[in-house]
Structure formats: structure tokens, C-alpha cells
Design a protein around this motif. Sequence first.
Motif, PDB file in Angstrom:
ATOM      1  N   SER A   9      -7.233   6.684  -6.109  1.00 48.88           N
ATOM      2  CA  SER A   9      -7.225   5.598  -5.129  1.00 48.88           C
ATOM      3  C   SER A   9      -7.762   4.329  -5.784  1.00 48.88           C
ATOM      4  N   ARG A  50      -1.912  -1.167  -3.448  1.00 50.91           N
ATOM      5  CA  ARG A  50      -3.111  -0.351  -3.199  1.00 50.91           C
ATOM      6  C   ARG A  50      -2.675   1.079  -2.934  1.00 50.91           C
ATOM      7  N   VAL A  51      -3.242   1.987  -3.676  1.00 49.01           N
ATOM      8  CA  VAL A  51      -2.940   3.412  -3.520  1.00 49.01           C
ATOM      9  C   VAL A  51      -4.114   4.092  -2.826  1.00 49.01           C
ATOM     10  N   LEU A  52      -3.804   4.804  -1.782  1.00 51.04           N
ATOM     11  CA  LEU A  52      -4.828   5.573  -1.060  1.00 51.04           C
ATOM     12  C   LEU A  52      -4.407   7.033  -1.073  1.00 51.04           C
ATOM     13  N   VAL A  53      -5.204   7.839  -1.727  1.00 50.35           N
ATOM     14  CA  VAL A  53      -4.935   9.278  -1.792  1.00 50.35           C
ATOM     15  C   VAL A  53      -5.905   9.978  -0.854  1.00 50.35           C
ATOM     16  N   LYS A  54      -5.343  10.661   0.122  1.00 48.37           N
ATOM     17  CA  LYS A  54      -6.179  11.311   1.131  1.00 48.37           C
ATOM     18  C   LYS A  54      -6.359  12.780   0.800  1.00 48.37           C
ATOM     19  N   GLN A  57       0.834  -1.185   0.000  1.00 51.03           N
ATOM     20  CA  GLN A  57       0.000   0.000   0.000  1.00 51.03           C
ATOM     21  C   GLN A  57       0.880   1.250   0.000  1.00 51.03           C
ATOM     22  N   ASN A  64       0.370   5.402   0.619  1.00 51.57           N
ATOM     23  CA  ASN A  64      -0.512   6.487   1.062  1.00 51.57           C
ATOM     24  C   ASN A  64       0.106   7.811   0.646  1.00 51.57           C
TER      25      ASN A  64
END
Lengths: 117, 115
Positions: free
Chosen positions: A86, A112-116, A10, A12
Motif C-alpha cells: 500500500s 494510490r494502491v490500497l491492499v486490504k 486509486q 483497491n
Amino acid sequence: AQSVAQPEDQVNVAEGNPLTVKCTYSVSGNPYLFWYVQYPNRGLQFLLKYITGDNLVKGSYGFEAEFNKSQTSFHLKKPSALVSDSALYFCAVRASMIKAAGNKLTFGGGTRVLVKP
Amino acid sequence: DSGVTQTPKHLITATGQRVTLRCSPRSGDLSVYWYQQSLDQGLQFLIQYYNGEERAKGNILERFSAQQFPDLHSELNLSSLELGDSALYFCASSVTGTGGRTEAFFGQGTRLTVV
């Protein structure tokens, strides 16, 4: 045998910051390299590919990837990430020596890419 | 829309049963690939057909078989199903079988649940 490694499960990143997803590969001969993205409950969508020529490849949605033969890498990059980026990202390799490996596309385990916001 | 059509989208069946997954490739594509995506095994290549003939084989179990018909659609047959066969099964297609330069286009997958 050909293989792909995506060392990060992952990544972030904050919206607006640069995004990098790492990929290294192993294949006999020259590689054909691909990046795909998978959104929830969807199939894989093609982003970009490296076949030959310029080491910097530009693809869909502002993504690009840099081929580095000496490091056997093909990292995916985006200068400014969006929340909508994301998703699950897959790197894949295919051998150009088709006789040895057929025409199969071998995938990495995905990042897994999570863009906040 | 990738142009690759897979049916059914969802399938729930019992252990020991047999199911058939169907794939229609993009118009003009001669190669069809089958992949299995599970949480613990990632995206695994199963088998490839090119213009009706088997071209490459991956980690496909003996209980599984596939074929590509003259109209280029393909079917993946899964028999003696086990709980561990529960996964998302993808079909992909591409234009060439030997060139390798063209990207593969994926269908939306069939989610198989074995209970």
C-alpha cells in the motif's frame, strides 16, 4: 512534449490477489520508462525500468512491468499483493532523444494502491 | 537510504520571505534534478543541472532559482513566497546527464509550509 497518464487515482485489491497499476506514455522517439513507489512522508524509491530488450521487466519487491510499444503502455504488476505494498506509485518517462527534451523525467499523476487484508 | 541528502526536512516561513533548500547528490552522480510535489499539481519537474550547468528547465517560476556548485551539491532558492508555494520539494540525482538510461535517486524531500 512528453507526458505520462495514470488513469486510476486509486486501486483497491485484496491481499494475495494480483495487482496492476496502469500507465500510458507519450514521448518522441524511443522511451525510457520507470516506476517509483512513495511511502508516506518518504521520498520516491526506484522499482524498475525499461530501457531496451525484453518487454517484461522485473524489479524490486516482486514487481514487474510490461512494455507495450503499440499501446504505448508500461503497466506495473505484482502476482500477489501484500498489505505492505500500500503506497503511492508513479510511472515516469524520459526521452531517449536527449537533445529534444533534455534529461528530465516526466511523471504521471500517481496511483494510490490500497491492499486490504 | 538513497544516498541523496536534503536539508532541511521541514521549513515553515511567512509569505514574502526567501528560503534556500539544499541537496547533496549521491557520490559520483553529476546530475541533480529538482521536483515540486503538491496535492493539486502532482510531481512537477522544476530544473536539472549537470556538472554545474543548467541542462533542462521545467515549470519553474521566475521567483525560483537554482544552482549547482563545484562540489556538485545544489541549492534551490525560493523567493517572494506565496501560500501556494507550500509543497514537498524533492531533489534527485543520477549518474549521467545525457544518456538517460540511468534511474534517478530521490532524497526524502523538504516540506515547505508558507503561512
